[in-house]
Design a protein around this motif. Structure first.
Motif, short mmCIF file in Angstrom:
data_model
loop_
_atom_site.label_atom_id
_atom_site.label_comp_id
_atom_site.label_asym_id
_atom_site.label_seq_id
_atom_site.Cartn_x
_atom_site.Cartn_y
_atom_site.Cartn_z
N SER A 192 0.81 -1.10 0.18
CA SER A 192 -0.06 0.01 -0.02
C SER A 192 0.94 1.02 0.05
O SER A 192 1.79 1.46 0.84
N VAL A 193 0.76 2.31 -0.95
CA VAL A 193 1.44 3.21 -1.22
C VAL A 193 0.83 4.55 -1.22
O VAL A 193 -0.16 4.54 -2.37
N ILE A 208 10.38 0.66 -4.44
CA ILE A 208 8.92 0.04 -4.40
C ILE A 208 8.53 -1.00 -5.27
O ILE A 208 8.09 -2.06 -4.91
N ASP A 209 8.67 -0.47 -6.51
CA ASP A 209 8.31 -1.60 -7.85
C ASP A 209 9.06 -2.77 -7.58
O ASP A 209 8.57 -3.82 -7.43
N ARG A 219 4.83 -7.55 3.41
CA ARG A 219 3.91 -6.33 3.53
C ARG A 219 4.95 -5.03 3.29
O ARG A 219 5.90 -5.02 3.48
N LEU A 220 4.28 -4.23 2.90
CA LEU A 220 4.82 -3.00 2.54
C LEU A 220 3.73 -1.79 2.66
O LEU A 220 2.76 -1.82 2.18
N TYR A 221 4.29 -0.66 3.47
CA TYR A 221 3.28 0.41 3.68
C TYR A 221 4.21 1.62 3.60
O TYR A 221 4.97 1.95 4.31
N TYR A 222 3.66 2.56 2.66
CA TYR A 222 4.43 4.11 2.53
C TYR A 222 3.39 5.22 2.91
O TYR A 222 2.35 5.19 2.37
N SER A 249 7.25 8.01 5.79
CA SER A 249 7.51 6.80 6.57
C SER A 249 7.42 5.49 5.55
O SER A 249 6.44 5.61 4.99
N LEU A 250 8.29 4.76 5.60
CA LEU A 250 8.37 3.44 4.98
C LEU A 250 8.43 2.11 5.82
O LEU A 250 9.32 2.05 6.53
#
Length: 348
Positions: A192-193, A208-209, A219-222, A249-250
């Motif tokens: 989720s970006v 991110i790609d 998981r990844l959230y920015y 934040s990442l």
């Protein structure tokens, strides 16, 4: 015998406390006078509109403890057509509101050929217009929209960088006469970006790609935070002084940690380098490893003392019939309901 007597006494006390709590719930203030009948009439009128399949709503307090006199009416409308013209009909009917409450409306519009399904606020014409432009784009799988931002579920074969570029082209530059940052959330799976006109930068988007396609990433959230210009346009509610810029934040759940941390520390943070925004902070493995984008761990500069941006997801309330509720347990003396006809049917 004494132990048994004490057990029974404890049970009696627990029963009494439960009864008192239930009584307290039943003495919660009722909704504003006339609001329940006004909502029932509104539901009936909206449900008769062409293109509407079903309508439901509820009245509840914003905060039963600290703000008991402030009431919210939530109206959820499900369309049986993919034509967004139904949004204007709902808006005209619902703009009268519900007595003594603040009205929030959500309209769910299904997909059609070459158009994605969308949930939106039909009361804002700008939201409806933007939804019409976005839902026809090939990279959009599903769309959620409010006046302050939107969330796009991406199709599988589009990169986050490409989607961000297309979204920025459609939404245009950030307005300069408001302190509110317009945010579009791009999501796929557990990635989720949040995208604004300036964040994430191109280098981080490329990173991110890469991470989104890495099977080691769970998981990844920015979160983009705010720029110094955004903060300068806003006043802090507590002190009246200029607000402090929120740090981007990442957060990534990934194994192993070391290689990713080194790569992020070597990734350029264009906005921070240009002194337009605080430097992006990152954490890996729920805080096991943390650092700054574009700064190695040995760098003497640790960034400006600004707070880290946070993100809270509010769980979606399950759909149902008209009901009155508070944060206290439901009480039969205060509950009311209006049964809705099956989708497609109409009241006489």
């Amino acid at each position: 015998m004494g132990a048994r007597r004490r057990t029974r006494s404890a049970a009696a006390i627990a029963t009494t406390l439960g009864a008192l709590l239930a009584l307290a719930a039943c003495t919660m203030p009722p909704p504003p006078h006339g609001s329940e009948s006004a909502l029932a009439d509104l539901i009936a009128d909206v449900d008769r509109l062409p293109g509407v399949g079903s309508t439901e709503g509820e009245i509840r307090q914003f905060d039963a403890k600290d703000d008991p006199d402030n009431w919210l009416t939530s109206l959820r409308v499900t369309a049986d057509t993919a034509d967004l013209a139904v949004a204007e009909r709902v808006r005209r009917t619902a703009e009268r509101g519900v007595t003594g409450t603040t009205l929030q409306v959500t309209l769910d519009v299904p997909s059609a050929r070459k158009t994605a399904p969308v949930s939106l606020d039909p009361m804002d014409r700008r939201v409806v217009g933007l939804a019409g432009r976005l839902r026809t784009r090939t990279f959009v799988r599903q769309l959620w929209m409010t006046p302050t931002g939107s969330r796009i579920g991406l199709v599988r074969d589009v990169s986050f960088s490409d989607a961000a570029k297309r979204v920025r082209t459609i939404t245009g530059p950030e307005p300069t006469n408001t302190s509110t940052t317009r945010t579009t959330t791009l999501s796929r799976g557990d990635v989720s970006v949040d995208v604004t006109a300036t964040h994430p930068g191109r280098a981080l988007m490329r990173m991110i790609d890469t991470l989104a396609d890495d099977h080691h990433v769970e998981r990844l959230y920015y979160s983009p935070g705010t720029t110094y210009a955004d903060a300068a346009r806003a006043l802090d509610d507590a002190s009246g002084l200029p607000a402090v810029a929120d740090r981007p934040s990442l957060s990534i759940g990934v194994r192993p940690l070391g290689d990713v941390a080194e790569t992020l520390a070597a990734t350029t943070d264009e906005a921070a380098d240009a002194h337009r925004a605080p430097r992006t902070a990152f954490d890996l493995g729920s805080g096991a490893v943390s650092g700054w984008l574009g700064l190695p761990s040995t760098h003497p500069s640790r960034g400006m003392p600004v707070r880290t941006a946070t993100h809270r997801r509010v769980p979606r309330r399950p759909r149902g019939s008209l009901q009155t509720s508070t944060t206290a347990p439901p009480c039969s003396a205060r509950s009311s309901s209006v049964q809705q006809p099956p989708p497609g049917s109409r009241r006489p």
